[in-house]
Scaffold this motif. Structure first.
Motif, PDB file in Angstrom:
ATOM      1  N   GLN A  78     -51.518 -84.161  40.150  1.00 37.45           N
ATOM      2  CA  GLN A  78     -51.501 -82.700  40.070  1.00 37.45           C
ATOM      3  C   GLN A  78     -50.100 -82.225  39.693  1.00 37.45           C
ATOM      4  O   GLN A  78     -49.129 -82.533  40.377  1.00 37.45           O
ATOM      5  CB  GLN A  78     -51.898 -82.081  41.403  1.00 37.45           C
ATOM      6  CG  GLN A  78     -51.887 -80.567  41.385  1.00 37.45           C
ATOM      7  CD  GLN A  78     -52.304 -79.972  42.716  1.00 37.45           C
ATOM      8  OE1 GLN A  78     -52.648 -80.674  43.649  1.00 37.45           O
ATOM      9  NE2 GLN A  78     -52.280 -78.662  42.800  1.00 37.45           N
ATOM     10  N   ASN A  79     -49.997 -81.467  38.592  1.00 38.45           N
ATOM     11  CA  ASN A  79     -48.738 -80.869  38.158  1.00 38.45           C
ATOM     12  C   ASN A  79     -48.836 -79.370  38.432  1.00 38.45           C
ATOM     13  O   ASN A  79     -49.506 -78.644  37.710  1.00 38.45           O
ATOM     14  CB  ASN A  79     -48.496 -81.146  36.667  1.00 38.45           C
ATOM     15  CG  ASN A  79     -47.101 -80.782  36.244  1.00 38.45           C
ATOM     16  OD1 ASN A  79     -46.146 -80.966  36.988  1.00 38.45           O
ATOM     17  ND2 ASN A  79     -46.959 -80.279  35.034  1.00 38.45           N
ATOM     18  N   SER A  80     -48.172 -78.905  39.501  1.00 37.46           N
ATOM     19  CA  SER A  80     -48.286 -77.503  39.918  1.00 37.46           C
ATOM     20  C   SER A  80     -47.599 -76.572  38.934  1.00 37.46           C
ATOM     21  O   SER A  80     -46.921 -77.006  38.007  1.00 37.46           O
ATOM     22  CB  SER A  80     -47.673 -77.319  41.314  1.00 37.46           C
ATOM     23  OG  SER A  80     -46.262 -77.360  41.219  1.00 37.46           O
ATOM     24  N   SER A  81     -47.723 -75.269  39.149  1.00 36.75           N
ATOM     25  CA  SER A  81     -47.154 -74.287  38.231  1.00 36.75           C
ATOM     26  C   SER A  81     -45.637 -74.406  38.119  1.00 36.75           C
ATOM     27  O   SER A  81     -45.063 -74.063  37.093  1.00 36.75           O
ATOM     28  CB  SER A  81     -47.538 -72.869  38.656  1.00 36.75           C
ATOM     29  OG  SER A  81     -47.051 -72.604  39.959  1.00 36.75           O
ATOM     30  N   ALA A  82     -44.963 -74.917  39.140  1.00 41.54           N
ATOM     31  CA  ALA A  82     -43.514 -75.117  39.092  1.00 41.54           C
ATOM     32  C   ALA A  82     -43.140 -76.469  38.487  1.00 41.54           C
ATOM     33  O   ALA A  82     -41.970 -76.733  38.225  1.00 41.54           O
ATOM     34  CB  ALA A  82     -42.918 -75.001  40.494  1.00 41.54           C
ATOM     35  N   GLY A  83     -44.115 -77.324  38.252  1.00 40.31           N
ATOM     36  CA  GLY A  83     -43.862 -78.679  37.773  1.00 40.31           C
ATOM     37  C   GLY A  83     -43.481 -78.741  36.301  1.00 40.31           C
ATOM     38  O   GLY A  83     -44.064 -78.064  35.469  1.00 40.31           O
ATOM     39  N   ILE A  84     -42.484 -79.585  36.005  1.00 40.20           N
ATOM     40  CA  ILE A  84     -42.045 -79.818  34.629  1.00 40.20           C
ATOM     41  C   ILE A  84     -42.031 -81.326  34.394  1.00 40.20           C
ATOM     42  O   ILE A  84     -41.403 -82.074  35.154  1.00 40.20           O
ATOM     43  CB  ILE A  84     -40.637 -79.242  34.381  1.00 40.20           C
ATOM     44  CG1 ILE A  84     -40.629 -77.728  34.600  1.00 40.20           C
ATOM     45  CG2 ILE A  84     -40.152 -79.591  32.975  1.00 40.20           C
ATOM     46  CD1 ILE A  84     -39.237 -77.122  34.626  1.00 40.20           C
ATOM     47  N   ILE A  85     -42.724 -81.752  33.350  1.00 43.32           N
ATOM     48  CA  ILE A  85     -42.735 -83.166  32.951  1.00 43.32           C
ATOM     49  C   ILE A  85     -42.276 -83.218  31.509  1.00 43.32           C
ATOM     50  O   ILE A  85     -42.850 -82.553  30.648  1.00 43.32           O
ATOM     51  CB  ILE A  85     -44.147 -83.771  33.086  1.00 43.32           C
ATOM     52  CG1 ILE A  85     -44.629 -83.698  34.539  1.00 43.32           C
ATOM     53  CG2 ILE A  85     -44.164 -85.215  32.575  1.00 43.32           C
ATOM     54  CD1 ILE A  85     -46.085 -84.073  34.724  1.00 43.32           C
ATOM     55  N   SER A  86     -41.238 -84.009  31.230  1.00 38.52           N
ATOM     56  CA  SER A  86     -40.688 -84.069  29.878  1.00 38.52           C
ATOM     57  C   SER A  86     -40.235 -85.487  29.546  1.00 38.52           C
ATOM     58  O   SER A  86     -39.643 -86.163  30.392  1.00 38.52           O
ATOM     59  CB  SER A  86     -39.499 -83.103  29.786  1.00 38.52           C
ATOM     60  OG  SER A  86     -38.956 -83.092  28.499  1.00 38.52           O
ATOM     61  N   GLY A 121     -48.369 -76.563  35.306  1.00 37.21           N
ATOM     62  CA  GLY A 121     -46.956 -76.567  34.942  1.00 37.21           C
ATOM     63  C   GLY A 121     -46.752 -76.901  33.479  1.00 37.21           C
ATOM     64  O   GLY A 121     -47.664 -76.787  32.663  1.00 37.21           O
ATOM     65  N   GLN A 122     -45.543 -77.331  33.145  1.00 31.98           N
ATOM     66  CA  GLN A 122     -45.180 -77.664  31.771  1.00 31.98           C
ATOM     67  C   GLN A 122     -45.221 -79.169  31.547  1.00 31.98           C
ATOM     68  O   GLN A 122     -44.803 -79.936  32.402  1.00 31.98           O
ATOM     69  CB  GLN A 122     -43.767 -77.180  31.466  1.00 31.98           C
ATOM     70  CG  GLN A 122     -43.557 -75.698  31.598  1.00 31.98           C
ATOM     71  CD  GLN A 122     -42.092 -75.338  31.410  1.00 31.98           C
ATOM     72  OE1 GLN A 122     -41.377 -75.966  30.656  1.00 31.98           O
ATOM     73  NE2 GLN A 122     -41.650 -74.313  32.117  1.00 31.98           N
ATOM     74  N   ILE A 123     -45.688 -79.557  30.361  1.00 29.92           N
ATOM     75  CA  ILE A 123     -45.618 -80.945  29.920  1.00 29.92           C
ATOM     76  C   ILE A 123     -45.133 -80.920  28.485  1.00 29.92           C
ATOM     77  O   ILE A 123     -45.761 -80.315  27.625  1.00 29.92           O
ATOM     78  CB  ILE A 123     -46.981 -81.662  30.016  1.00 29.92           C
ATOM     79  CG1 ILE A 123     -47.467 -81.689  31.460  1.00 29.92           C
ATOM     80  CG2 ILE A 123     -46.872 -83.081  29.452  1.00 29.92           C
ATOM     81  CD1 ILE A 123     -48.841 -82.295  31.650  1.00 29.92           C
ATOM     82  N   ALA A 144     -51.570 -77.656  30.438  1.00 34.39           N
ATOM     83  CA  ALA A 144     -50.715 -78.602  29.725  1.00 34.39           C
ATOM     84  C   ALA A 144     -51.267 -80.016  29.852  1.00 34.39           C
ATOM     85  O   ALA A 144     -51.752 -80.417  30.898  1.00 34.39           O
ATOM     86  CB  ALA A 144     -49.298 -78.545  30.287  1.00 34.39           C
ATOM     87  N   GLN A 145     -51.200 -80.759  28.773  1.00 31.72           N
ATOM     88  CA  GLN A 145     -51.644 -82.150  28.763  1.00 31.72           C
ATOM     89  C   GLN A 145     -50.722 -82.942  27.848  1.00 31.72           C
ATOM     90  O   GLN A 145     -50.185 -82.408  26.879  1.00 31.72           O
ATOM     91  CB  GLN A 145     -53.098 -82.250  28.280  1.00 31.72           C
ATOM     92  CG  GLN A 145     -53.684 -83.637  28.152  1.00 31.72           C
ATOM     93  CD  GLN A 145     -53.789 -84.398  29.461  1.00 31.72           C
ATOM     94  OE1 GLN A 145     -52.784 -84.784  30.040  1.00 31.72           O
ATOM     95  NE2 GLN A 145     -55.011 -84.648  29.905  1.00 31.72           N
ATOM     96  N   ALA A 146     -50.531 -84.181  28.153  1.00 39.97           N
ATOM     97  CA  ALA A 146     -49.746 -85.058  27.301  1.00 39.97           C
ATOM     98  C   ALA A 146     -50.541 -85.387  26.041  1.00 39.97           C
ATOM     99  O   ALA A 146     -51.726 -85.079  25.937  1.00 39.97           O
ATOM    100  CB  ALA A 146     -49.389 -86.333  28.055  1.00 39.97           C
ATOM    101  N   ILE A 147     -49.899 -86.047  25.103  1.00 34.82           N
ATOM    102  CA  ILE A 147     -50.520 -86.383  23.822  1.00 34.82           C
ATOM    103  C   ILE A 147     -51.049 -87.810  23.861  1.00 34.82           C
ATOM    104  O   ILE A 147     -50.341 -88.728  24.264  1.00 34.82           O
ATOM    105  CB  ILE A 147     -49.487 -86.226  22.683  1.00 34.82           C
ATOM    106  CG1 ILE A 147     -49.035 -84.763  22.616  1.00 34.82           C
ATOM    107  CG2 ILE A 147     -50.060 -86.688  21.349  1.00 34.82           C
ATOM    108  CD1 ILE A 147     -47.808 -84.544  21.761  1.00 34.82           C
ATOM    109  N   ALA A 148     -52.289 -87.982  23.428  1.00 36.28           N
ATOM    110  CA  ALA A 148     -52.921 -89.302  23.387  1.00 36.28           C
ATOM    111  C   ALA A 148     -52.472 -90.058  22.145  1.00 36.28           C
ATOM    112  O   ALA A 148     -52.490 -89.511  21.042  1.00 36.28           O
ATOM    113  CB  ALA A 148     -54.442 -89.161  23.387  1.00 36.28           C
TER     114      ALA A 148
END
Length: 170
Positions: A78-86, A121-123, A144-148
């Motif tokens: 779970q990536n919450s609204s405050a979550g940032i994944i980069s 959140g952001q990815i 937001a979702q990562a790229i396959a």
């Protein structure tokens, strides 16, 4: 709740990894810290972090995830609204109870019981390795979702925006 690196992140994780299999794609960083695991559980499981409300950068999960009764995600459940994944990636092997991947088994971010992507959140510049047996990757407007990327594209540095590659000669 089970995760390969940390259960809940509300701070910053940078240059870290979870790795279990030597025969899968790997990331080489001299300053990376991480763990070598194989995660098996009866509950929900994620390859790297279960709940993210902080920042995760330059990190990866490359492990085997096994659950007998619940949901799983290759990187963050779970990536919450405050979550940032980069600049992160997941190259996990997902093994659920039904021996075939379905909507409950997602290669990057998890879903809830209704099949809603748990990513508010952001990815950015993040990827997951996809094989032919993934049939139900959830993508939803506003989530937001990562790229396959398939194996051929996953090892092509031109396809991995935001990553820095160091060429070495032996």
């Amino acid at each position: 709740r089970t995760a390969g690196f940390v259960g809940t992140n509300s701070g910053t994780i940078n240059y870290s990894y979870v790795k279990a299999r030597e025969d899968t794609i790997s990331y080489n960083s001299p300053s990376a810290t991480g763990a070598y695991i194989r995660a098996a559980t009866n509950g929900n499981v994620a390859g790297f972090v279960h709940v993210n409300s902080g920042t995760i950068t330059n990190s990866f999960a490359n492990t085997e995830l096994i659950t007998t009764s619940a949901f799983m995600a290759g990187f963050v459940y779970q990536n919450s609204s405050a979550g940032i994944i980069s600049e992160c990636y997941a190259a996990c092997t997902l093994n659920g109870s039904n021996n075939s991947l379905d909507v409950s088994e997602q290669p990057f971010v998890g879903v809830d019981e209704a099949g809603t992507l748990l990513s508010d959140g952001q990815i950015e510049n993040s990827y997951f390795l996809i094989s032919d047996n993934y049939s139900e990757i959830v993508e939803q407007d506003g989530k937001a979702q990562a790229i396959a990327l398939n194996t051929e594209n996953f090892i092509d540095s031109d396809k991995l925006t935001g990553f820095v590659f160091i060429n070495s000669t032996s």
